[in-house]
Motif scaffolding. Structure first.
Motif, PDB file in Angstrom:
ATOM      1  N   TYR A  71       3.195  -6.387  -4.944  1.00  0.00           N
ATOM      2  CA  TYR A  71       2.537  -6.790  -3.704  1.00  0.00           C
ATOM      3  C   TYR A  71       2.660  -5.670  -2.681  1.00  0.00           C
ATOM      4  O   TYR A  71       3.669  -4.943  -2.659  1.00  0.00           O
ATOM      5  CB  TYR A  71       3.212  -8.034  -3.103  1.00  0.00           C
ATOM      6  N   PHE A  72       1.673  -5.562  -1.802  1.00  0.00           N
ATOM      7  CA  PHE A  72       1.869  -4.763  -0.607  1.00  0.00           C
ATOM      8  C   PHE A  72       2.809  -5.531   0.316  1.00  0.00           C
ATOM      9  O   PHE A  72       2.695  -6.757   0.462  1.00  0.00           O
ATOM     10  CB  PHE A  72       0.544  -4.508   0.116  1.00  0.00           C
ATOM     11  N   ARG A 108       1.566   2.939   2.286  1.00  0.00           N
ATOM     12  CA  ARG A 108       1.721   1.491   2.168  1.00  0.00           C
ATOM     13  C   ARG A 108       2.993   1.198   1.386  1.00  0.00           C
ATOM     14  O   ARG A 108       3.306   1.874   0.404  1.00  0.00           O
ATOM     15  CB  ARG A 108       0.532   0.857   1.421  1.00  0.00           C
ATOM     16  N   ASP A 109       3.731   0.183   1.816  1.00  0.00           N
ATOM     17  CA  ASP A 109       4.916  -0.247   1.077  1.00  0.00           C
ATOM     18  C   ASP A 109       4.509  -1.237  -0.004  1.00  0.00           C
ATOM     19  O   ASP A 109       3.683  -2.133   0.227  1.00  0.00           O
ATOM     20  CB  ASP A 109       5.924  -0.907   2.019  1.00  0.00           C
ATOM     21  N   VAL A 110       5.092  -1.072  -1.174  1.00  0.00           N
ATOM     22  CA  VAL A 110       4.836  -1.956  -2.308  1.00  0.00           C
ATOM     23  C   VAL A 110       6.162  -2.568  -2.736  1.00  0.00           C
ATOM     24  O   VAL A 110       7.190  -1.885  -2.787  1.00  0.00           O
ATOM     25  CB  VAL A 110       4.197  -1.192  -3.489  1.00  0.00           C
ATOM     26  N   LEU A 154       3.542 -10.617   2.399  1.00  0.00           N
ATOM     27  CA  LEU A 154       3.093  -9.956   1.181  1.00  0.00           C
ATOM     28  C   LEU A 154       1.584 -10.083   1.061  1.00  0.00           C
ATOM     29  O   LEU A 154       0.991 -11.059   1.510  1.00  0.00           O
ATOM     30  CB  LEU A 154       3.755 -10.571  -0.050  1.00  0.00           C
ATOM     31  N   GLU A 155       0.992  -9.082   0.432  1.00  0.00           N
ATOM     32  CA  GLU A 155      -0.444  -9.087   0.176  1.00  0.00           C
ATOM     33  C   GLU A 155      -0.657  -8.696  -1.278  1.00  0.00           C
ATOM     34  O   GLU A 155      -0.178  -7.655  -1.724  1.00  0.00           O
ATOM     35  CB  GLU A 155      -1.148  -8.090   1.100  1.00  0.00           C
ATOM     36  N   VAL A 173      23.470  -6.946 -12.817  1.00  0.00           N
ATOM     37  CA  VAL A 173      23.245  -7.787 -11.641  1.00  0.00           C
ATOM     38  C   VAL A 173      22.321  -8.957 -11.952  1.00  0.00           C
ATOM     39  O   VAL A 173      21.664  -9.015 -12.992  1.00  0.00           O
ATOM     40  CB  VAL A 173      22.674  -6.961 -10.469  1.00  0.00           C
ATOM     41  N   ASP A 174      22.262  -9.893 -10.995  1.00  0.00           N
ATOM     42  CA  ASP A 174      21.429 -11.086 -11.159  1.00  0.00           C
ATOM     43  C   ASP A 174      19.963 -10.831 -10.868  1.00  0.00           C
ATOM     44  O   ASP A 174      19.083 -11.493 -11.426  1.00  0.00           O
ATOM     45  CB  ASP A 174      21.919 -12.203 -10.225  1.00  0.00           C
ATOM     46  N   GLY A 175      19.701  -9.908  -9.941  1.00  0.00           N
ATOM     47  CA  GLY A 175      18.324  -9.687  -9.548  1.00  0.00           C
ATOM     48  C   GLY A 175      18.071  -8.259  -9.121  1.00  0.00           C
ATOM     49  O   GLY A 175      18.983  -7.547  -8.713  1.00  0.00           O
ATOM     50  N   VAL A 176      16.807  -7.854  -9.232  1.00  0.00           N
ATOM     51  CA  VAL A 176      16.385  -6.522  -8.803  1.00  0.00           C
ATOM     52  C   VAL A 176      15.066  -6.659  -8.051  1.00  0.00           C
ATOM     53  O   VAL A 176      14.097  -7.206  -8.578  1.00  0.00           O
ATOM     54  CB  VAL A 176      16.193  -5.562  -9.999  1.00  0.00           C
ATOM     55  N   ILE A 177      15.055  -6.178  -6.810  1.00  0.00           N
ATOM     56  CA  ILE A 177      13.826  -6.131  -6.024  1.00  0.00           C
ATOM     57  C   ILE A 177      13.544  -4.669  -5.712  1.00  0.00           C
ATOM     58  O   ILE A 177      14.394  -3.975  -5.141  1.00  0.00           O
ATOM     59  CB  ILE A 177      13.948  -6.939  -4.718  1.00  0.00           C
ATOM     60  N   TRP A 178      12.383  -4.216  -6.114  1.00  0.00           N
ATOM     61  CA  TRP A 178      12.007  -2.807  -5.973  1.00  0.00           C
ATOM     62  C   TRP A 178      11.029  -2.672  -4.810  1.00  0.00           C
ATOM     63  O   TRP A 178      10.088  -3.464  -4.683  1.00  0.00           O
ATOM     64  CB  TRP A 178      11.372  -2.355  -7.271  1.00  0.00           C
ATOM     65  N   ILE A 179      11.267  -1.694  -3.939  1.00  0.00           N
ATOM     66  CA  ILE A 179      10.351  -1.436  -2.841  1.00  0.00           C
ATOM     67  C   ILE A 179      10.115   0.062  -2.743  1.00  0.00           C
ATOM     68  O   ILE A 179      11.057   0.861  -2.754  1.00  0.00           O
ATOM     69  CB  ILE A 179      10.871  -2.025  -1.507  1.00  0.00           C
ATOM     70  N   SER A 180       8.842   0.426  -2.694  1.00  0.00           N
ATOM     71  CA  SER A 180       8.459   1.827  -2.716  1.00  0.00           C
ATOM     72  C   SER A 180       7.327   2.077  -1.740  1.00  0.00           C
ATOM     73  O   SER A 180       6.786   1.137  -1.141  1.00  0.00           O
ATOM     74  CB  SER A 180       8.040   2.233  -4.137  1.00  0.00           C
ATOM     75  N   MET A 181       6.981   3.346  -1.575  1.00  0.00           N
ATOM     76  CA  MET A 181       5.875   3.715  -0.697  1.00  0.00           C
ATOM     77  C   MET A 181       4.815   4.440  -1.517  1.00  0.00           C
ATOM     78  O   MET A 181       5.136   5.317  -2.316  1.00  0.00           O
ATOM     79  CB  MET A 181       6.365   4.603   0.448  1.00  0.00           C
ATOM     80  N   VAL A 182       3.567   4.025  -1.332  1.00  0.00           N
ATOM     81  CA  VAL A 182       2.444   4.662  -2.009  1.00  0.00           C
ATOM     82  C   VAL A 182       1.395   5.030  -0.973  1.00  0.00           C
ATOM     83  O   VAL A 182       1.409   4.522   0.156  1.00  0.00           O
ATOM     84  CB  VAL A 182       1.827   3.737  -3.083  1.00  0.00           C
ATOM     85  N   GLU A 183       0.486   5.909  -1.356  1.00  0.00           N
ATOM     86  CA  GLU A 183      -0.614   6.268  -0.468  1.00  0.00           C
ATOM     87  C   GLU A 183      -1.869   5.532  -0.890  1.00  0.00           C
ATOM     88  O   GLU A 183      -2.248   5.553  -2.064  1.00  0.00           O
ATOM     89  CB  GLU A 183      -0.867   7.781  -0.488  1.00  0.00           C
TER      90      GLU A 183
END
Length: 253
Positions: free
Chosen positions: A231-232, A213-215, A242-243, A197-207
């Motif tokens: 980023y958060f 919090r989503d990262v 984003l933070e 693929v052309d791009g990959v955006i990863w989103i996860s949850m952390v404590e």
């Protein structure tokens, strides 16, 4: 920064900046999500931004009732039914009768009745978007690639399908997001998809301090000088932003 007139924005200023102005037109981008992460907000914002900019959009949903996805656009001040009636927003129902049982009848014009048949999946998307011109005025979301992989039970057919979709999008300038639950698949398959693929955006949850919090991280984006920082990802009734994690934890690298 790359010329943004050829970019498809999310309408989240911080994210669009991190993406070097948005996604290059014609891109196929994986949204790699962990359970519980707010990936649906990314999909909804991507479609809402397209509609607000007079683009054509399609939503191919296999994981939730289509009406629930349509209703989610109300949060952005849109009246999605008007866009549907004007054929600017196209709904492809891959949920109601996903495996051809015939027990429930979909109200939507475009329906995929058998997700295990990748040719039918391709044909329903092709039919739904056939009359849209110019093609580079089209963006879409497919939720999810995980459902397709599990339905077809053939990793090779999915890889071939994604290769074919890449060729279509490069020819027509369509920009599409595909979600995938990366933890549900073999790492080798995920790596192969990331390579294609052309791009990959990863989103996860952390404590953080016992709070979830989503990262978010942009892991890949061709033709772009993107930020690969983590980023958060903050999303609430006021919008999404984003933070920088290092600002949230001063003194840490």
């Amino acid at each position: 920064m790359t010329e943004i007139k050829n970019r498809a924005k999310f309408g989240i200023p911080d994210l669009d900046t991190a993406l070097d102005g948005g996604l290059p037109r014609g891109s196929l981008v994986l949204i790699e999500e962990d359970t519980g992460a707010k990936s649906q907000i990314l999909l909804s914002k991507f479609i809402a931004e397209g509609l607000l900019n007079n683009e054509y959009c399609y939503i191919f949903n296999m994981e939730h009732p289509p009406q629930a996805i349509v209703n989610s656009l109300n949060a952005f001040g849109l009246e999605p039914e008007e866009y549907i009636n004007n054929d600017q927003l196209i709904i492809i129902d891959g949920f109601t009768d996903a495996f051809g049982w015939g027990e429930f009848v979909s109200k939507w014009k475009y329906v995929c009745h058998d997700l295990s048949n990748i040719s039918e999946v391709h044909e329903v998307v092709k039919k739904a978007t056939a009359d849209i011109k110019p093609y580079n005025n089209l963006r879409g979301t497919v939720d999810s690639l995980t459902t397709l992989i599990m339905a077809t039970d053939s990793e090779r057919s999915i890889l071939n399908y994604i290769h074919h979709q890449m060729a279509i999008q490069k020819n027509y300038g369509t920009t599409t997001l595909y979600t995938i639950h990366a933890g549900a698949h073999r790492p080798e398959l995920v790596k192969a998809l990331e390579h294609i693929v052309d791009g990959v955006i990863w989103i996860s949850m952390v404590e953080v301090d016992n709070e979830p919090r989503d990262v978010i991280q942009i892991k890949k984006l061709r033709e772009s000088r993107y930020s690969s920082r983590k980023y958060f990802f903050n999303a609430d009734e006021e919008g999404a932003r984003l933070e920088e994690m290092r600002k949230a934890f001063p003194g840490k690298p």
